[in-house]
Design an enzyme around this catalytic site. Structure first.
Site, PDB file in Angstrom:
ATOM      1  N   TYR A 134       4.539  -2.133   5.859  1.00  0.00           N
ATOM      2  CA  TYR A 134       4.413  -2.725   4.529  1.00  0.00           C
ATOM      3  C   TYR A 134       5.132  -4.076   4.484  1.00  0.00           C
ATOM      4  CZ  TYR A 134       4.374  -3.144  -0.547  1.00  0.00           C
ATOM      5  OH  TYR A 134       4.174  -3.587  -1.834  1.00  0.00           O
ATOM      6  N   HIS A 170       3.427  -7.917   4.069  1.00  0.00           N
ATOM      7  CA  HIS A 170       3.820  -8.828   2.994  1.00  0.00           C
ATOM      8  C   HIS A 170       4.506 -10.081   3.533  1.00  0.00           C
ATOM      9  CE1 HIS A 170       2.617  -5.624   0.328  1.00  0.00           C
ATOM     10  NE2 HIS A 170       2.685  -6.507  -0.655  1.00  0.00           N
ATOM     11  N   TYR A 202       8.014 -13.030  -8.147  1.00  0.00           N
ATOM     12  CA  TYR A 202       7.461 -11.704  -7.879  1.00  0.00           C
ATOM     13  C   TYR A 202       8.263 -11.060  -6.755  1.00  0.00           C
ATOM     14  CZ  TYR A 202       3.546  -8.356  -7.047  1.00  0.00           C
ATOM     15  OH  TYR A 202       2.758  -7.251  -6.903  1.00  0.00           O
ATOM     16  N   TRP A 209      -7.521  -7.315  -0.122  1.00  0.00           N
ATOM     17  CA  TRP A 209      -6.115  -6.944   0.093  1.00  0.00           C
ATOM     18  C   TRP A 209      -5.908  -5.459  -0.162  1.00  0.00           C
ATOM     19  CZ3 TRP A 209      -1.967  -9.001   2.348  1.00  0.00           C
ATOM     20  CH2 TRP A 209      -0.720  -8.446   2.083  1.00  0.00           C
ATOM     21  N   TRP A 210      -6.493  -4.954  -1.257  1.00  0.00           N
ATOM     22  CA  TRP A 210      -6.368  -3.527  -1.548  1.00  0.00           C
ATOM     23  C   TRP A 210      -6.911  -2.681  -0.399  1.00  0.00           C
ATOM     24  CZ3 TRP A 210      -8.602  -3.314  -7.205  1.00  0.00           C
ATOM     25  CH2 TRP A 210      -7.649  -3.815  -8.103  1.00  0.00           C
TER      26      TRP A 210
END
Length: 103
Positions: A18, A22, A41, A75-76
């Site tokens: 993960y 990112h 963010y 992306w999902w």
């Protein structure tokens, strides 16, 4: 500028992946978020529960409202193997109510 917080769930054992994904966020996705008014963010990980806690500032749309765009859908799909997702590959995301803020 409004603050928005939500939580998501990472599948156990995928913390490093993960973070890697990112760290290598696609430039076109980062640009879309900025153009939509998303800034400042951050995503935090509770390592005991694999819960992801996200906070963002918004002057326009939330990142959660961009799901109709092709890049967000891509992306999902890219993240679906390591997160809890809905049938459309969007991450299961639960909005959180702000109960305290110290400026």
């Amino acid at each position: 500028m409004q603050r928005f917080a939500f939580k998501m769930k990472l599948k156990p054992g995928f913390e490093a992946e993960y973070i890697k994904r990112h760290d290598e966020i696609w430039p076109e996705l980062a640009q879309l978020l900025k153009e939509a008014g998303v800034s400042d963010y951050s995503i935090f990980l509770d390592e005991e529960t694999s819960t992801l806690f996200a906070v963002q500032k918004q002057s326009g749309q939330s990142s959660q409202d961009l799901g109709t765009t092709a890049i967000v859908q891509k992306w999902w799909a890219y993240m679906a193997d390591i997160m809890e997702t809905n049938p459309d590959n969007s991450p299961v995301s639960i909005s959180l109510k702000e109960v305290f803020y110290l400026a």
